[in-house]
Design a protein around this motif. Structure first.
Motif, short mmCIF file in Angstrom:
data_model
loop_
_atom_site.label_atom_id
_atom_site.label_comp_id
_atom_site.label_asym_id
_atom_site.label_seq_id
_atom_site.Cartn_x
_atom_site.Cartn_y
_atom_site.Cartn_z
N GLU A 69 57.00 36.35 42.81
CA GLU A 69 56.39 35.74 44.03
C GLU A 69 54.91 36.28 44.00
N THR A 70 53.92 35.25 44.23
CA THR A 70 52.64 35.52 44.26
C THR A 70 52.03 34.83 45.41
N ASP A 71 50.83 35.06 45.70
CA ASP A 71 49.91 34.23 46.49
C ASP A 71 48.52 34.14 45.95
N LEU A 72 48.42 32.89 45.60
CA LEU A 72 47.14 32.51 44.69
C LEU A 72 45.78 32.69 45.50
N ALA A 73 45.93 32.59 46.85
CA ALA A 73 44.72 32.64 47.47
C ALA A 73 44.22 34.09 47.70
N GLN A 74 45.16 35.21 47.55
CA GLN A 74 44.72 36.64 47.58
C GLN A 74 44.45 37.36 46.34
N PRO A 75 43.46 38.29 46.50
CA PRO A 75 42.92 39.18 45.09
C PRO A 75 44.31 39.76 44.67
N ARG A 76 44.17 39.95 43.39
CA ARG A 76 45.55 40.42 42.66
C ARG A 76 46.82 39.59 42.99
N LEU A 77 46.52 38.40 43.31
CA LEU A 77 47.76 37.29 43.70
C LEU A 77 48.76 37.89 44.62
N GLY A 78 47.96 38.76 45.61
CA GLY A 78 48.90 39.43 46.68
C GLY A 78 49.74 40.41 46.20
N LEU A 79 49.69 40.94 45.09
CA LEU A 79 50.39 42.14 44.42
C LEU A 79 49.76 43.63 44.38
N SER A 80 50.57 44.49 44.51
CA SER A 80 49.96 45.78 44.59
C SER A 80 48.95 45.96 43.05
N ALA A 81 48.32 46.87 43.03
CA ALA A 81 47.58 47.09 41.64
C ALA A 81 48.31 47.52 40.69
N ARG A 82 49.27 48.18 41.00
CA ARG A 82 50.35 48.66 39.80
C ARG A 82 51.09 47.34 39.13
N ARG A 83 51.72 46.50 40.04
CA ARG A 83 52.60 45.32 39.58
C ARG A 83 51.35 44.53 39.00
N PHE A 84 50.24 44.22 39.51
CA PHE A 84 49.55 43.18 38.94
C PHE A 84 48.80 43.33 37.51
N HIS A 85 48.77 44.83 37.27
CA HIS A 85 48.52 45.19 36.00
C HIS A 85 49.85 45.07 34.95
N GLU A 86 50.82 45.32 35.44
CA GLU A 86 52.02 45.22 34.75
C GLU A 86 52.16 43.97 34.13
N LEU A 87 52.17 43.05 35.26
CA LEU A 87 52.47 41.56 35.06
C LEU A 87 51.45 41.00 34.03
N ALA A 88 49.99 41.43 34.13
CA ALA A 88 48.96 41.04 33.31
C ALA A 88 49.28 41.42 31.86
N ASP A 89 49.64 42.80 31.52
CA ASP A 89 50.14 43.34 30.31
C ASP A 89 51.05 42.52 29.54
N ASP A 90 52.05 41.94 30.49
CA ASP A 90 53.07 41.18 29.77
C ASP A 90 52.65 40.01 29.28
N ILE A 91 51.77 39.31 29.62
CA ILE A 91 51.37 37.71 29.45
C ILE A 91 50.56 37.71 28.24
N GLY A 92 51.16 36.78 27.08
CA GLY A 92 50.56 36.27 25.97
C GLY A 92 49.82 34.82 26.09
N ALA A 93 50.19 34.25 26.97
CA ALA A 93 49.62 32.84 27.29
C ALA A 93 50.13 32.70 28.55
N LEU A 94 49.00 31.98 29.57
CA LEU A 94 48.94 31.79 30.90
C LEU A 94 48.59 30.40 31.18
N TRP A 95 49.71 29.69 31.69
CA TRP A 95 49.55 28.19 31.99
C TRP A 95 49.26 28.15 33.50
N HIS A 96 48.16 27.76 33.95
CA HIS A 96 47.91 27.45 35.55
C HIS A 96 47.90 26.01 36.12
N SER A 97 49.27 25.56 36.64
CA SER A 97 49.39 24.19 36.94
C SER A 97 49.46 24.14 38.38
N ALA A 98 49.51 25.03 38.92
CA ALA A 98 49.65 25.16 40.58
C ALA A 98 48.22 24.69 41.16
#
Length: 410
Positions: A69-98
């Motif tokens: 669960e995220t919030d596109l309108a918020q910095p770091r998608l509304g996630l904590s800094a740690r959770r944001f970077h964990e998510l970022a490091d796990d992604i190999g391809a990012l589709w933005h359809s929202a």
């Protein structure tokens, strides 16, 4: 190497089809959903159940989809800094359809979702150690208010302005994508679909599509203005140029006059055209384009149909759905009825009836060949995607229409 994919907008009209295609080639996916929007996994599962997916497939979804669960309108998608970077490091391809496709929305609201949302997704891509390729779903309508000529895939300017705030917000989002790609030296795939449609009948548990929104606006306006002559709208319609364009006899769809149907005059061109593409085909083409080797910069593709739909066909469709008689006129009437005045509040919807431009898709056809060509989109197909099962047309029976020639550019 296994590439882990993340997708925004997975519960939307296009996003659900993209999800289906991506699941064909990826064992697991991360779905970035809007916080507080409800059980995304349930909505995804219901879509597949309602569209006939095998039971074994739907039963396996909880083990294949990770919902964040995220919030596109918020910095770091509304996630904590740690959770944001964990998510970022796990992604190999990012589709933005929202995104928001509200044609009548105000610019500040649309910017929060379409522009700032894109900015924050790009920040996620920049933070990841895997340097994921970004697949950004834009729209062919960043071409703006230019109503004639050809819109090319490499074009991105605001010289002609825009028909509505939605178009401007998507244009501004593309500018961000280009600037981000240059700054970070990263590859981005920009996908510009036209108006996406389906022949899947409406269902309360399925997302709506643009033509359903138009129908609702017309229906609500007619209800608000009243259905009789008291609102100033003439119930009888005289023959107009569009009757001949549609291949109809003089006097329109119901014979000499369309009795009892309020007449609505709206600006449009009898030889206008709209590009409507099956959403399932659009998703297939997008995923295939994503499999191509990127240039390293921004690669832009028009995901469009090779045959435009004549505006009079769209008018016929609307008359089938709503008891109205719609006349295309060159200019706004000086003496608008109550119904016409109400519809004037929705210029972002009606402006497209005057379009005669075409979208060049040379790059798509060169990359994918004949398989990029879609099946025809006709009146019966569009009716199937707007009418609930068993519903009879409110207007006339099928009428012959003249299809526009295939769009081909060297």
């Amino acid at each position: 190497m296994v590439v882990h994919v993340a997708l925004t907008g997975a519960t939307g009209f296009l996003g659900l089809r993209l999800l289906r295609r991506l699941l064909d080639t990826h064992r697991t996916l991360t779905v970035l959903t809007h916080a507080g929007s409800g059980d995304a996994l349930h909505r995804v599962t219901r879509f597949f159940e309602l569209t006939g997916a095998p039971q074994a497939f739907t039963a396996g979804l909880p083990g294949r989809l990770r919902v964040v669960e995220t919030d596109l309108a918020q910095p770091r998608l509304g996630l904590s800094a740690r959770r944001f970077h964990e998510l970022a490091d796990d992604i190999g391809a990012l589709w933005h359809s929202a995104g928001s496709i509200n044609l009548e929305g105000d610019l500040p609201t649309l910017r929060r979702t379409n522009v700032e949302g894109t900015r924050h997704i790009l920040e996620l891509a920049a933070a990841g150690r895997q340097r994921p390729v970004v697949h950004h779903v834009s729209t062919a309508f960043v071409a703006g208010a230019r109503r004639e000529g050809v819109a090319y895939e490499d074009e991105l300017d605001d010289a002609c302005g825009f028909e509505n705030a939605y178009e401007r917000s998507k244009y501004e989002a593309e500018l961000l994508v280009h600037a981000w790609s240059r700054e970070h030296g990263r590859a981005v795939l920009v996908l510009r679909p036209s108006i996406l449609v389906t022949d899947l009948p409406p269902h309360p548990e399925l997302p709506s599509h643009p033509l359903m929104v138009i129908e609702r606006i017309l229906r609500d306006a007619r209800r608000a203005a009243g259905s009789g002559c008291a609102d100033g709208a003439a119930p009888d319609r005289v023959p107009g140029p569009r009757d001949q364009c549609r291949g109809l006899p003089d006097g329109g769809p119901s014979g000499p006059v369309a009795v009892g149907r309020p007449r609505v005059r709206t600006v449009g061109h009898p030889h206008g055209r709209l590009n409507l593409l099956q959403v399932e085909h659009a998703a297939e083409v997008m995923v295939r384009l994503a499999a191509l080797t990127p240039s390293g910069g921004v690669d832009t593709y028009h995901v469009v149909h090779d045959r435009d739909v004549p505006v009079p066909t769209v008018v016929t469709l609307l008359e089938r759905l709503i008891p109205l008689a719609i006349d295309l006129v060159a200019e706004k009437p000086d003496d608008p009825s109550a119904l016409e005045a109400l519809l004037d509040f929705y210029p972002g919807m009606t402006s497209y009836l005057a379009h005669r431009r075409r979208f060049d898709d040379t790059r798509v056809r060169s990359s994918l060949g004949p398989s990029a060509i879609s099946a025809p989109v006709g009146l019966d197909y569009l009716w199937s995607g707007l009418a609930r099962r068993g519903r009879a047309p409110s207007g006339p029976a099928d009428t012959p229409v003249t299809a526009c020639p295939p769009v081909r550019h060297a």
